[in-house]
Design an enzyme around this catalytic site. Structure first.
Site, PDB file in Angstrom:
ATOM      1  CD  GLU A   1      -6.007   4.023  -1.182  1.00 42.98           C
ATOM      2  OE1 GLU A   1      -5.824   4.180   0.047  1.00 42.98           O
ATOM      3  OE2 GLU A   1      -7.124   3.834  -1.670  1.00 42.98           O
TER       4      GLU A   1
ATOM      5  CE1 TYR B   1      -3.045   2.970   0.985  1.00 47.21           C
ATOM      6  CE2 TYR B   1      -1.875   3.571   2.504  1.00 47.21           C
ATOM      7  CZ  TYR B   1      -2.913   3.376   1.608  1.00 47.21           C
ATOM      8  OH  TYR B   1      -3.977   4.879   1.373  1.00 47.21           O
TER       9      TYR B   1
END
Length: 394
Positions: free
Chosen positions: A204, A116
């Site tokens: 993101e 992530y």
């Protein structure tokens, strides 16, 4: 402002952030052709909506999942046909879901590990912060809740920018070895450049993947942009998809009104963001639920007030309206004339509570009194909130 994943990938390509090739499609036929152009086998069909959790989502037609790996171009077309024109419900869309108008056909890649990675503005320090975790993928929310120590933050000095030692530190925390730290460093440098130059408030990547060949790729992308900076980002603003936004917010933006729809039933029309927040809080305090945040600004016109009323009354959940105006620069009489005109134009049939104070308030109250409209006058904010809650309960 948000954008679609396929648009995010276009930005990645522009700034040199490595990402798998992909094409957007609006019909099953276009999806099949896009898959054929990408080699036919080993492509992913991804529903394009402004929401996360697509892979675990459910379409209202019963089809499961907004992300599918397919083995042929024909299958890509079939899957796209089950998505396009259908409503996808995820944990971020709410029960109403979002209509899928396009799909992204992207080349699939072999994955050794998923991470992530995101960059956002930290409001406490007023600095960009990089957030990274070796535990990426669809369950990142569970990682944040259950094992927060696995999530690593790196704050970036806004003047100095991203430093090499910070990239190396993050690469080590992600467990990257061999040639992968160098590949990660190039990707992160490009991503930070994109973030700053495009006035992002968040970018993101989930997942950021390692491949068996040692590449680091951005497999998925989600962007938010600073609305206050869009005046200097015309190429970004051109990516806006009004179909993905609350139509009330789109309408409000046309009239320079700051509007955010909520789930309550007492609409608010206020000048000033701080006063609007206080108004919402005191409505809650007395047991009511605000239906919106609406700041008409410090220099609202009669036309803006009229259009604000139209937007407010377009919400079927609204059972009453609370107008709370403190005139500093604003002339209360201008607002009063706007209230009278708006009430008559929309044919208002729900309770209207009005509190005026400040610049030219006497004239404003006289205009309301002589305007021939049915309203409940309030002396102060506390009084206005109580009367609003009582009025919709009557």
């Amino acid at each position: 402002m948000n954008i679609h994943e396929f648009q995010a990938k276009e930005l990645f390509e522009k700034f040199g952030v490595p990402t798998p090739a992909g094409k957007v499609a609006s019909t099953p036929e276009e999806a099949q052709a896009a898959a054929e152009a990408l080699g036919g086998q080993g492509v992913v069909v991804k529903a394009q909506v402004h929401a996360g959790g697509r892979g675990k989502g459910t379409f209202k037609n019963g089809f499961q999942g907004g992300v599918h790996l397919v083995s042929s171009a024909e299958e890509a077309g079939e899957i796209a046909g089950k998505m396009i024109g259908q409503t996808l419900v995820t944990h971020q869309t709410g029960e109403e879901g979002k209509l899928v108008r396009q799909v992204l056909i992207a080349k699939s890649v072999d994955i050794d590990h998923e991470h992530y990675l995101s960059i956002l503005i930290d409001r406490e320090t007023n600095q960009p912060v990089i957030i990274a975790s070796r535990e990426g993928g669809v369950n990142i929310e569970d990682v944040a809740e259950n094992t927060p120590e696995k999530i690593h933050n790196e704050f970036i000095h806004p003047t100095l920018g991203l430093q090499g030692y910070q990239t190396r530190k993050l690469a080590a925390k992600l467990g990257l070895t061999g040639k992968k730290p160098r590949a990660f460093g190039k990707l992160l440098a490009s991503l930070y450049k994109l973030f700053i130059e495009s006035d992002c408030s968040m970018v993101e990547i989930n997942p950021l993947v390692e491949t068996p060949d040692g590449d680091i790729l951005a497999l998925d992308a989600k962007f938010n942009f600073d609305d206050n900076a869009l005046y200097r980002q015309p190429q970004i603003e051109a990516l806006r998809d009004p179909e993905e936004e609350d139509p009330r917010e789109v309408a409000a933006a046309k009239f320079d009104l700051n509007y955010i729809g909520l789930d309550g039933n007492i609409a608010c029309l206020v000048n000033g963001a701080g006063l609007a927040m206080a108004t919402m809080d005191i409505i809650n305090h007395y047991g009511g639920e605000p239906a919106n945040f609406l700041d008409v600004g410090g220099g609202a016109t009669k036309e803006q007030v009229t259009n604000a009323f139209k937007i407010i009354t377009g919400d079927p959940n609204v059972k009453g309206i609370l107008v709370n105006i403190f005139g500093g620069i604003m002339d209360c009489d201008v607002i009063a004339h706007g209230i009278v005109a708006a009430t008559k134009e929309v044919g208002l049939k729900i309770p209207l509570i009005v509190r005026l104070e400040g610049n030219n308030v006497a004239a404003g109250k006289e205009t309301l009194a002589n305007g021939g409209v049915d309203l409940i006058a309030a002396d102060n904010l506390d009084d206005a909130a109580q009367k609003a809650v009582a009025a919709i309960a009557a």
